[in-house]
Each structure stands twice: as structure tokens, then as C-alpha cells.
Write a protein that holds these residues in place. Structure first.
Motif, PDB file in Angstrom:
ATOM      1  N   VAL A  91       3.417  23.876  -6.364  1.00  0.00           N
ATOM      2  CA  VAL A  91       2.975  23.736  -4.969  1.00  0.00           C
ATOM      3  C   VAL A  91       3.429  22.427  -4.318  1.00  0.00           C
ATOM      4  CG1 VAL A  91       0.999  25.276  -5.293  1.00  0.00           C
ATOM      5  CG2 VAL A  91       0.706  22.809  -5.647  1.00  0.00           C
ATOM      6  N   LYS A  92       4.079  21.542  -5.065  1.00  0.00           N
ATOM      7  CA  LYS A  92       4.471  20.248  -4.480  1.00  0.00           C
ATOM      8  C   LYS A  92       5.442  20.411  -3.319  1.00  0.00           C
ATOM      9  CE  LYS A  92       8.196  18.677  -7.520  1.00  0.00           C
ATOM     10  NZ  LYS A  92       9.284  18.387  -6.624  1.00  0.00           N
ATOM     11  N   ARG A  93       6.179  21.521  -3.281  1.00  0.00           N
ATOM     12  CA  ARG A  93       7.113  21.768  -2.172  1.00  0.00           C
ATOM     13  C   ARG A  93       6.385  21.948  -0.846  1.00  0.00           C
ATOM     14  NH1 ARG A  93       5.629  26.645  -2.789  1.00  0.00           N
ATOM     15  NH2 ARG A  93       6.297  28.271  -4.141  1.00  0.00           N
ATOM     16  N   GLU A  94       5.057  22.188  -0.897  1.00  0.00           N
ATOM     17  CA  GLU A  94       4.265  22.321   0.323  1.00  0.00           C
ATOM     18  C   GLU A  94       4.035  20.968   0.994  1.00  0.00           C
ATOM     19  OE1 GLU A  94       0.665  24.508  -0.461  1.00  0.00           O
ATOM     20  OE2 GLU A  94       1.739  25.974  -1.680  1.00  0.00           O
ATOM     21  N   ILE A  95       4.311  19.889   0.286  1.00  0.00           N
ATOM     22  CA  ILE A  95       4.165  18.541   0.848  1.00  0.00           C
ATOM     23  C   ILE A  95       5.444  18.264   1.638  1.00  0.00           C
ATOM     24  CG2 ILE A  95       3.838  16.090   0.356  1.00  0.00           C
ATOM     25  CD1 ILE A  95       2.499  17.008  -2.317  1.00  0.00           C
ATOM     26  N   THR A  96       5.333  18.231   2.953  1.00  0.00           N
ATOM     27  CA  THR A  96       6.519  18.171   3.817  1.00  0.00           C
ATOM     28  C   THR A  96       6.935  16.759   4.203  1.00  0.00           C
ATOM     29  OG1 THR A  96       5.103  18.470   5.759  1.00  0.00           O
ATOM     30  CG2 THR A  96       6.069  20.455   4.770  1.00  0.00           C
ATOM     31  N   ASN A  97       6.123  15.761   3.886  1.00  0.00           N
ATOM     32  CA  ASN A  97       6.432  14.396   4.326  1.00  0.00           C
ATOM     33  C   ASN A  97       6.577  13.423   3.156  1.00  0.00           C
ATOM     34  OD1 ASN A  97       3.729  14.667   3.755  1.00  0.00           O
ATOM     35  ND2 ASN A  97       3.054  13.273   5.351  1.00  0.00           N
ATOM     36  N   PRO A 116      -2.173  20.993 -17.923  1.00  0.00           N
ATOM     37  CA  PRO A 116      -2.637  21.936 -16.901  1.00  0.00           C
ATOM     38  C   PRO A 116      -2.582  21.369 -15.477  1.00  0.00           C
ATOM     39  CG  PRO A 116      -4.123  21.956 -18.782  1.00  0.00           C
ATOM     40  CD  PRO A 116      -3.166  20.805 -18.986  1.00  0.00           C
ATOM     41  N   LEU A 117      -2.847  20.078 -15.328  1.00  0.00           N
ATOM     42  CA  LEU A 117      -2.768  19.448 -14.013  1.00  0.00           C
ATOM     43  C   LEU A 117      -1.348  19.529 -13.461  1.00  0.00           C
ATOM     44  CD1 LEU A 117      -3.955  17.715 -11.708  1.00  0.00           C
ATOM     45  CD2 LEU A 117      -3.419  15.700 -13.110  1.00  0.00           C
ATOM     46  N   GLU A 173       0.832  -1.205   0.000  1.00  0.00           N
ATOM     47  CA  GLU A 173       0.000   0.000   0.000  1.00  0.00           C
ATOM     48  C   GLU A 173       0.870   1.259   0.000  1.00  0.00           C
ATOM     49  OE1 GLU A 173      -3.602   0.534   2.682  1.00  0.00           O
ATOM     50  OE2 GLU A 173      -2.136   1.892   3.611  1.00  0.00           O
ATOM     51  N   LYS A 174       0.448   2.235  -0.796  1.00  0.00           N
ATOM     52  CA  LYS A 174       1.154   3.516  -0.860  1.00  0.00           C
ATOM     53  C   LYS A 174       0.169   4.647  -0.592  1.00  0.00           C
ATOM     54  CE  LYS A 174       4.944   2.410  -3.987  1.00  0.00           C
ATOM     55  NZ  LYS A 174       5.986   2.570  -2.990  1.00  0.00           N
ATOM     56  N   LYS A 175       0.654   5.660   0.098  1.00  0.00           N
ATOM     57  CA  LYS A 175      -0.133   6.859   0.353  1.00  0.00           C
ATOM     58  C   LYS A 175       0.403   7.977  -0.536  1.00  0.00           C
ATOM     59  CE  LYS A 175      -0.954   5.829   5.251  1.00  0.00           C
ATOM     60  NZ  LYS A 175      -0.339   4.530   5.343  1.00  0.00           N
ATOM     61  N   LEU A 176      -0.502   8.681  -1.220  1.00  0.00           N
ATOM     62  CA  LEU A 176      -0.108   9.774  -2.094  1.00  0.00           C
ATOM     63  C   LEU A 176      -0.851  11.051  -1.711  1.00  0.00           C
ATOM     64  CD1 LEU A 176      -0.258   8.131  -5.655  1.00  0.00           C
ATOM     65  CD2 LEU A 176       1.652   8.174  -4.072  1.00  0.00           C
ATOM     66  N   ILE A 177      -0.193  12.172  -1.941  1.00  0.00           N
ATOM     67  CA  ILE A 177      -0.827  13.485  -1.848  1.00  0.00           C
ATOM     68  C   ILE A 177      -0.518  14.212  -3.149  1.00  0.00           C
ATOM     69  CG2 ILE A 177      -0.788  15.759  -0.722  1.00  0.00           C
ATOM     70  CD1 ILE A 177      -0.260  14.379   1.919  1.00  0.00           C
ATOM     71  N   GLY A 178      -1.538  14.861  -3.688  1.00  0.00           N
ATOM     72  CA  GLY A 178      -1.331  15.598  -4.924  1.00  0.00           C
ATOM     73  C   GLY A 178      -2.583  16.301  -5.383  1.00  0.00           C
ATOM     74  N   CYS A 179      -2.598  16.619  -6.656  1.00  0.00           N
ATOM     75  CA  CYS A 179      -3.723  17.294  -7.292  1.00  0.00           C
ATOM     76  C   CYS A 179      -4.373  16.333  -8.269  1.00  0.00           C
ATOM     77  CB  CYS A 179      -3.242  18.537  -8.030  1.00  0.00           C
ATOM     78  SG  CYS A 179      -2.497  19.788  -6.961  1.00  0.00           S
ATOM     79  N   LYS A 180      -5.686  16.470  -8.424  1.00  0.00           N
ATOM     80  CA  LYS A 180      -6.413  15.591  -9.343  1.00  0.00           C
ATOM     81  C   LYS A 180      -7.333  16.411 -10.225  1.00  0.00           C
ATOM     82  CE  LYS A 180     -10.090  14.594  -6.058  1.00  0.00           C
ATOM     83  NZ  LYS A 180     -10.850  13.558  -5.360  1.00  0.00           N
ATOM     84  N   GLN A 181      -7.694  15.781 -11.354  1.00  0.00           N
ATOM     85  CA  GLN A 181      -8.575  16.438 -12.319  1.00  0.00           C
ATOM     86  C   GLN A 181      -9.297  15.352 -13.097  1.00  0.00           C
ATOM     87  OE1 GLN A 181      -6.434  19.203 -14.821  1.00  0.00           O
ATOM     88  NE2 GLN A 181      -7.899  18.982 -16.473  1.00  0.00           N
ATOM     89  N   LYS A 225      -7.334  11.846 -13.051  1.00  0.00           N
ATOM     90  CA  LYS A 225      -5.895  11.919 -13.329  1.00  0.00           C
ATOM     91  C   LYS A 225      -5.255  12.643 -12.154  1.00  0.00           C
ATOM     92  CE  LYS A 225      -2.123  11.837 -15.878  1.00  0.00           C
ATOM     93  NZ  LYS A 225      -1.488  10.614 -16.307  1.00  0.00           N
ATOM     94  N   TRP A 226      -4.165  12.083 -11.646  1.00  0.00           N
ATOM     95  CA  TRP A 226      -3.461  12.643 -10.494  1.00  0.00           C
ATOM     96  C   TRP A 226      -2.019  12.988 -10.847  1.00  0.00           C
ATOM     97  CZ3 TRP A 226      -4.884  12.764  -5.118  1.00  0.00           C
ATOM     98  CH2 TRP A 226      -6.192  12.322  -4.854  1.00  0.00           C
TER      99      TRP A 226
END
Length: 159
Positions: free
Chosen positions: A37-43, A29-30, A10-18, A71-72
Motif C-alpha cells: 500500500v505504500k504506493r498510495e502515499i503520493t507525496n 507482518p508490519l 524535523e522529518k514527516k513520515l507516513i506509514g503503518c505502525k504496530q 514499530k513503524w
């Protein structure tokens, strides 16, 4: 075409989706919204980028290029304790994946994916599973470069 079959934990992801579809596919555009803004993800657990598609159940059984999917643009994280504003979280469940190495500038990517779904999968011991599909854009990925390398992860299960 010789993928390796691997079990993904299992993997956990944070990002933007469309939402998008293959008839009008344009992920630019995504990515343009995510990269600044990916630098705002600190972990984040690495610098690898995940280009991920989440399809509805049965998407590949009755393929229609006008059917929407998510799409992510994302990175893997250690936890969901802090999710930056305007971003979302996603869990990729554990399971088997066929992992294909792709090298090139992306101009023949559609042909490469078509070969996976119309040649390799039908002639393999596997079917596509209903879990996220993704590409890992690691340190060898160089957008638009003919020497760029990435991994294509297709969820599979035995027939």
C-alpha cells in the motif's frame, strides 16, 4: 564502530505502525502490510524506507525485552495533506543523532545493536535521547543480502 554525529532536521513520515516488544520481535507482518500500500502515499520525498521504533520515555534506562514500543514502516513525506486510509503520520523532531553504517544480511544485527548500547554509548560523550530510533533502508538495502547496506540512526544528546 565509528558513527557520525549529525543534526537531523524535523522529518514527516507516513506509514503503518504496530505495537511489539523485543521478546517477541517480528516486524515481518508490519512490512508485509505496508509494502503493497505504500504506493498510495503520493507525496513521498524519496524512495527510502524508514524502519522506526518509538519508545516510551526511559525505555533504555530500565530495559525490559517485554516492554512494548511502536514499530513503524514508513516513508518521508513533504506534508500531511493526504494520509491514505489505514496509515498514520509521525513527526521525527529535530535533534542530534549518532549514525552508524551497517552492512550485512541482518543475521548479526542484534549483536551490532548490542555493541552500540553496551559499548559505544557508555564510552562516548553521549546518552540516548527520548526521540524515535530508526533505520534508513535506501537504494543499497537488499533484504537478506550479505552486501546490503543501511543507516542506523540513534538519537543522542551530550552527557
Amino acid at each position: 564502530m565509528n558513527p557520525k554525529i549529525t543534526t537531523l532536521l524535523e522529518k514527516k513520515l507516513i506509514g503503518c505502525k504496530q505495537n511489539m516488544n523485543y521478546a517477541a520481535y517480528n516486524p515481518v507482518p508490519l512490512w508485509q502490510s505496508f509494502m503493497p500500500v505504500k504506493r498510495e502515499i503520493t507525496n513521498a520525498v524519496s524512495t527510502d524506507l524508514f524502519s522506526l521504533q518509538q519508545f516510551s520515555a526511559g525505555f533504555w534506562e530500565q530495559f525490559n525485552p517485554n516492554t512494548n514500543f511502536e514499530k513503524w514502516a514508513a516513508v518521508e513525506v513533504s506534508d500531511f495533506d493526504t494520509i491514505p486510509a489505514n496509515m498514520d503520520s509521525l513527526v521525527i523532531p529535530a535533534g542530534s543523532y549518532a549514525v552508524f553504517d551497517y552492512k550485512g544480511d541482518g543475521s548479526d544485527a542484534a549483536t551490532f545493536f548490542e555493541a552500540i548500547f553496551t559499548d559505544w554509548i557508555p564510552n562516548s560523550d553521549y546518552v540516548v535521547d527520548d526521540r524515535p530510533h530508526f533505520e534508513i533502508l535506501g537504494e543499497k538495502y537488499k533484504k537478506g543480502d550479505p552486501n546490503s547496506e543501511e543507516e542506523i540512526w540513534i538519537p543522542v544528546r551530550l552527557k
